[in-house]
Design a protein around this motif. Sequence first.
Motif, PDB file in Angstrom:
ATOM      1  N   ALA A   1      20.644   2.207  -8.866  1.00  0.00           N
ATOM      2  CA  ALA A   1      20.130   3.397  -8.051  1.00  0.00           C
ATOM      3  C   ALA A   1      20.139   4.725  -8.986  1.00  0.00           C
ATOM      4  O   ALA A   1      20.733   4.831  -9.849  1.00  0.00           O
ATOM      5  CB  ALA A   1      21.052   3.399  -7.020  1.00  0.00           C
TER       6      ALA A   1
ATOM      7  N   TYR B   1      20.530   8.677 -17.627  1.00  0.00           N
ATOM      8  CA  TYR B   1      21.412   7.490 -17.370  1.00  0.00           C
ATOM      9  C   TYR B   1      20.756   6.589 -16.454  1.00  0.00           C
ATOM     10  O   TYR B   1      21.830   5.926 -15.713  1.00  0.00           O
ATOM     11  CB  TYR B   1      22.832   8.073 -16.922  1.00  0.00           C
ATOM     12  CG  TYR B   1      23.375   9.110 -17.783  1.00  0.00           C
ATOM     13  CD1 TYR B   1      23.423   8.819 -19.170  1.00  0.00           C
ATOM     14  CD2 TYR B   1      23.754  10.341 -17.303  1.00  0.00           C
ATOM     15  CE1 TYR B   1      24.324   9.854 -19.953  1.00  0.00           C
ATOM     16  CE2 TYR B   1      24.267  11.311 -18.145  1.00  0.00           C
ATOM     17  CZ  TYR B   1      24.500  11.132 -19.472  1.00  0.00           C
ATOM     18  OH  TYR B   1      25.167  12.063 -20.135  1.00  0.00           O
TER      19      TYR B   1
ATOM     20  N   SER C   1      19.115   9.185  -8.270  1.00  0.00           N
ATOM     21  CA  SER C   1      18.793  10.184  -7.117  1.00  0.00           C
ATOM     22  C   SER C   1      17.602  10.815  -7.450  1.00  0.00           C
ATOM     23  O   SER C   1      16.380  10.715  -6.872  1.00  0.00           O
ATOM     24  CB  SER C   1      20.208  11.148  -6.920  1.00  0.00           C
ATOM     25  OG  SER C   1      21.112  10.585  -6.393  1.00  0.00           O
ATOM     26  N   THR C   2      17.868  11.731  -8.698  1.00  0.00           N
ATOM     27  CA  THR C   2      16.211  12.210  -8.997  1.00  0.00           C
ATOM     28  C   THR C   2      15.768  11.581 -10.184  1.00  0.00           C
ATOM     29  O   THR C   2      14.762  11.952 -10.573  1.00  0.00           O
ATOM     30  CB  THR C   2      16.590  13.801  -9.350  1.00  0.00           C
ATOM     31  OG1 THR C   2      17.381  14.015 -10.625  1.00  0.00           O
ATOM     32  CG2 THR C   2      17.302  14.594  -8.271  1.00  0.00           C
ATOM     33  N   GLY C   3      16.649  10.658 -10.788  1.00  0.00           N
ATOM     34  CA  GLY C   3      16.157   9.993 -12.047  1.00  0.00           C
ATOM     35  C   GLY C   3      16.278  10.821 -13.314  1.00  0.00           C
ATOM     36  O   GLY C   3      15.372  10.654 -14.350  1.00  0.00           O
ATOM     37  N   TRP C   4      17.017  11.948 -13.559  1.00  0.00           N
ATOM     38  CA  TRP C   4      17.094  12.817 -14.503  1.00  0.00           C
ATOM     39  C   TRP C   4      17.499  12.323 -16.051  1.00  0.00           C
ATOM     40  O   TRP C   4      16.915  12.404 -17.034  1.00  0.00           O
ATOM     41  CB  TRP C   4      18.096  13.909 -14.138  1.00  0.00           C
ATOM     42  CG  TRP C   4      17.970  15.304 -15.090  1.00  0.00           C
ATOM     43  CD1 TRP C   4      19.219  15.345 -15.773  1.00  0.00           C
ATOM     44  CD2 TRP C   4      17.090  16.087 -15.560  1.00  0.00           C
ATOM     45  NE1 TRP C   4      18.867  16.596 -16.575  1.00  0.00           N
ATOM     46  CE2 TRP C   4      17.700  16.967 -16.402  1.00  0.00           C
ATOM     47  CE3 TRP C   4      15.739  16.068 -15.156  1.00  0.00           C
ATOM     48  CZ2 TRP C   4      17.024  18.084 -17.056  1.00  0.00           C
ATOM     49  CZ3 TRP C   4      15.037  17.217 -15.643  1.00  0.00           C
ATOM     50  CH2 TRP C   4      15.600  18.143 -16.385  1.00  0.00           C
TER      51      TRP C   4
ATOM     52  N   GLY D   1      29.119  16.840 -13.313  1.00  0.00           N
ATOM     53  CA  GLY D   1      29.070  17.856 -12.103  1.00  0.00           C
ATOM     54  C   GLY D   1      29.584  19.192 -12.563  1.00  0.00           C
ATOM     55  O   GLY D   1      29.760  20.011 -11.521  1.00  0.00           O
TER      56      GLY D   1
ATOM     57  N   GLN E   1      31.692  10.005 -13.211  1.00  0.00           N
ATOM     58  CA  GLN E   1      30.941   9.041 -12.139  1.00  0.00           C
ATOM     59  C   GLN E   1      30.693   7.650 -12.656  1.00  0.00           C
ATOM     60  O   GLN E   1      30.256   7.597 -13.738  1.00  0.00           O
ATOM     61  CB  GLN E   1      30.130   9.507 -11.336  1.00  0.00           C
ATOM     62  CG  GLN E   1      28.926  10.180 -11.976  1.00  0.00           C
ATOM     63  CD  GLN E   1      27.433   9.175 -11.457  1.00  0.00           C
ATOM     64  OE1 GLN E   1      27.705   8.032 -11.420  1.00  0.00           O
ATOM     65  NE2 GLN E   1      26.445   9.909 -11.521  1.00  0.00           N
TER      66      GLN E   1
END
Length: 518
Positions: free
Chosen positions: A77, A84, A79-82, A154, A212
């Motif tokens: 999965a 990793y 989130s924005t695919g920035w 983060g 994470q």
Amino acid sequence: MTLTRDFYRALEGIVGPENVSEDPVVTESYSFPIRKATMPDTNVYMPRFEAVTLPGSTGEVQAIVKLCNRNKVQYKASSTGWLYCDPVGPNCIKLDLRRMNRILEINEKGMYAAVEPYVIGAQLQAECMKRGFTCNLAGAGANCSALPLAAHAGLGHLSQSGSYSERNQLALEWVTGDGDIIGFGTLGSLGEWFCGDGPGPSLRGIIRGNTQPLGGLGVFTKAAVKLYHWPGPAAFPMEGICPQYVHPEIPSGFMIRYLSFPDIDALVEAVRRVGEAEIGFELMGFNAAMMASNIATDNDEDLAYLKQFTDHIQGPGFLLIIAANSPRDFEYKSRALQQIMEETGAWSLKDVEDPVIGAGFMWRFIRVTGSIRETSRATGWGGGTVGGTDVFPLMTRYILHTSDLKQDLIDRKLIMDDGIYPFIQSIEHGHAGHGEILIRYNPAGPDHIRNVQGMLTREANRTAIQGRFGVPHHTYSDALHDMYGPEACNYHLLLRKIKKNFDPSGSSEASLYITAKE
Ligand SMILES: Cc1cc2nc3c(=O)[nH]c(=O)nc-3n(C[C@H](O)[C@H](O)[C@H](O)COP(=O)(O)OP(=O)(O)OC[C@H]3O[C@@H](n4cnc5c(N)ncnc54)[C@H](O)[C@@H]3O)c2cc1C
């Protein structure tokens, strides 16, 4: 390897045919071209995902995860695919969470917000500022997810006053590796978002420790994050497009300075004292090159600013933003800063004192808009190495070790000469610190990049282990955990048990986390 037709049709059944694709035009666009240089001994080109899916709800995520588990297909999965977000092998599908993009709640009394993965930092920050709050943003940029578990560590520009993900994480909704839905903290017990722990043993340390799990432990579908007080305007006072903001203004009660110091000891002392006096809203250890790239719109401008700034600084430095709650508070913070500067021999860079240039810097740094320019502007490709998060002086000493190697690479003309000062940032008013050394490559091809980065990474790992500097945030993959684990209480054995228990079939692609191998 292609997916069986039954499997593909089942995916279509879950998300609808319009939300799944195996067209190479689509899957190729999700593929990072070069293997992460921090793992220099692995393949150069990334494989493509077998299919890309766009689930729109937790239920759809769970159904895909269970389907993958039943069929021995892996998934990853983002989130924005920035970054990793790539698979390392075949037989893996992508869960792009961009349809899960709602701010679920901003709780002013409890000072937290709950978000879905594709809410980006800029969006949450803008909504918070209207209400007198702000949130920490990942230093990667306001374009990245506001979900605290999406960002790598983060850490970010606002961490001086707004902490970082490990500490800002509240309740969470998690689809485990094998497809259970767990609401933990107060989400599980009360259906509310305000606490990430209990009842009973907390799961926060299970789903993230130092860093994470980078896609390797299921899917995080909703999360709550702490908010912080914002004493500034409800909207940003400027127009135009970054980095060329038009008419930027410094609001009353705010001040921005770039301070440079005679040596690193003076800088460390200044950071300690700024923290002790609690005068910093933002304190980031940018070097002159990062300052130049933040403002520049092309490479010529970048190099001109670099020269201009380098000529007017005396050594290592940091950027400081003060945000006061009242005229009296501003008076206190300004006077405290003046005294700290005098006693540590700090110089203030005149360009940043200019109200228009300073205001531009202020908003670009508060919104966090410059990271790609700051890391890759002049050569198109950046790299470096990162430390962990620990007390500021220790993290400073760790990252300084790599400065000599960087100088050597510059002397050998293998990387751009953008100065050798590392980037060291303060967190929670000096409670913790984090350091990185950044390098920019001559664009001479992947082999060159791999070799140079490999040298730096090997040196950083050697330094971290021999010098007992703790486990850096770049520790991902079996190989790195196996190397660091025996040096750090065998934590890697526990991490493997977690992986095995929450993802027994290994469906959640874990090349950047840890696998359950014996
Ligand atoms: C120039 C640059 C600067 C950076 N600076 C920082 C920095 O200052 N601080 C920092 O912490 N990181 C930094 N990073 C590292 C990292 O790239 C970002 O933190 C991260 O990629 C931010 O994007 P995102 O939050 O949208 O997550 P993505 O890019 O979407 O994902 C990041 C990782 O988390 C996983 N993931 C994301 N969302 C989920 C989810 N909902 N469920 C399960 N897994 C998920 C992905 O599989 C991937 O492994 C930087 C990267 C770059 C390129």
